[in-house]
Design a protein around this motif. Sequence first.
Motif, mmCIF file in Angstrom:
data_model
loop_
_atom_site.group_PDB
_atom_site.id
_atom_site.type_symbol
_atom_site.label_atom_id
_atom_site.label_comp_id
_atom_site.label_asym_id
_atom_site.label_seq_id
_atom_site.Cartn_x
_atom_site.Cartn_y
_atom_site.Cartn_z
ATOM 1 N N ARG A 114 0.865 -1.174 0.000
ATOM 2 C CA ARG A 114 0.000 0.000 0.000
ATOM 3 C C ARG A 114 0.904 1.227 0.000
ATOM 4 O O ARG A 114 1.722 1.409 0.908
ATOM 5 C CB ARG A 114 -0.904 0.004 1.235
ATOM 6 N N VAL A 115 0.774 2.056 -1.038
ATOM 7 C CA VAL A 115 1.683 3.179 -1.234
ATOM 8 C C VAL A 115 0.889 4.480 -1.318
ATOM 9 O O VAL A 115 -0.129 4.559 -2.010
ATOM 10 C CB VAL A 115 2.516 2.995 -2.529
ATOM 11 N N LEU A 116 1.378 5.505 -0.635
ATOM 12 C CA LEU A 116 0.825 6.851 -0.733
ATOM 13 C C LEU A 116 1.767 7.704 -1.561
ATOM 14 O O LEU A 116 2.956 7.830 -1.231
ATOM 15 C CB LEU A 116 0.656 7.466 0.657
ATOM 16 N N ASP A 117 1.266 8.284 -2.662
ATOM 17 C CA ASP A 117 2.006 9.277 -3.432
ATOM 18 C C ASP A 117 1.597 10.634 -2.870
ATOM 19 O O ASP A 117 0.528 11.166 -3.194
ATOM 20 C CB ASP A 117 1.666 9.162 -4.921
ATOM 21 N N ALA A 118 2.438 11.177 -1.999
ATOM 22 C CA ALA A 118 2.107 12.383 -1.229
ATOM 23 C C ALA A 118 2.584 13.618 -1.977
ATOM 24 O O ALA A 118 3.775 13.921 -2.004
ATOM 25 C CB ALA A 118 2.756 12.314 0.151
ATOM 26 N N GLY A 119 1.643 14.332 -2.594
ATOM 27 C CA GLY A 119 1.970 15.433 -3.474
ATOM 28 C C GLY A 119 2.212 14.884 -4.862
ATOM 29 O O GLY A 119 3.281 15.058 -5.445
ATOM 30 N N CYS A 120 1.204 14.228 -5.422
ATOM 31 C CA CYS A 120 1.367 13.427 -6.644
ATOM 32 C C CYS A 120 1.461 14.265 -7.905
ATOM 33 O O CYS A 120 1.815 13.750 -8.974
ATOM 34 C CB CYS A 120 0.219 12.428 -6.782
ATOM 35 N N GLY A 121 1.141 15.575 -7.824
ATOM 36 C CA GLY A 121 1.176 16.398 -9.029
ATOM 37 C C GLY A 121 0.253 15.841 -10.093
ATOM 38 O O GLY A 121 -0.879 15.450 -9.809
ATOM 39 N N SER A 122 0.760 15.780 -11.326
ATOM 40 C CA SER A 122 -0.066 15.274 -12.434
ATOM 41 C C SER A 122 -0.004 13.759 -12.574
ATOM 42 O O SER A 122 -0.556 13.201 -13.510
ATOM 43 C CB SER A 122 0.377 15.934 -13.739
ATOM 44 N N GLY A 123 0.701 13.091 -11.658
ATOM 45 C CA GLY A 123 0.679 11.630 -11.636
ATOM 46 C C GLY A 123 1.768 10.943 -12.434
ATOM 47 O O GLY A 123 1.644 9.770 -12.764
#
Length: 277
Positions: free
Chosen positions: A44-53
């Motif tokens: 389980r991963v959180l992209d913290a501040g993912c921007g445009s991905g």
Amino acid sequence: MSARNETSTGHEASAAGWLDLHFESSRPEYEAALLDAGIRPGWRVLDAGCGSGGFLPLIASAVGPSGFIAALDLAPENIARVEALAGTLSEPPEMATHVGSILSLPFADASFDCVWSGNVMQYLTPAEFELAVGEARRVLKPGGILAVKDFDSTILQILPMDRALLARFMAARLQGFRERGVLGTDCGSTLPARLRQAGLEVVSRKGWLVERWAPAPRFTRDYVADLLAYFASVAPSYALPDADQAYWRELKQRPDRLLDDPDFCYREFFVMAVCRT
């Protein structure tokens, strides 16, 4: 795109189009950094501040269909882009998107195996950095990892631009960050020390040089042209010599003078630090 590439939050250099160009220009090095974080299938991963991905497809590939990704960003338009991107992934993991701040994560304690945060800390004050790290620690499982990547603009080079001229511009730019109290675009190399001071164990730290010589690849050419327009737009707000200001004004009108030079070279540098809770 506007010259300053702002999102609706007012953060400069964080609009989706700008982020996409930068990511594509630096894709091999950015992907190498993400892979070096050590994300595993089923995590389980959180992209913290993912921007445009930009990093999401690679995270999805790393965690596989049995994993889970939460993507969070402060700008609603960036989250809209991420949601559209998620629909294009082949065999994606379960995903959830959130408009929100890394300073107050909307997740329960011990929810993730990894928190990934790329090019976000530069916008924070030192106090906000400590708060963001504390929130990451809170939502990580015991033994989970925090991987933080950011730019070190002290190594930025755009040749054959006069190095002294660029150094004066960057010094004024970094002074602006100091006056606003934020970490700034040179914070990458300070990340390991900052994370250690915040009480985390730094298990790895590594820097990547992104170097593109003439003829510049298309994405690099487009990105650097946009970067030069951005720099030219903020140069008048800096106390630079008149000759420097004249150079930036001319460069804004004629970026090809650099981009088409046979000795053109663009170099940037970033650092990733990986910590374990």
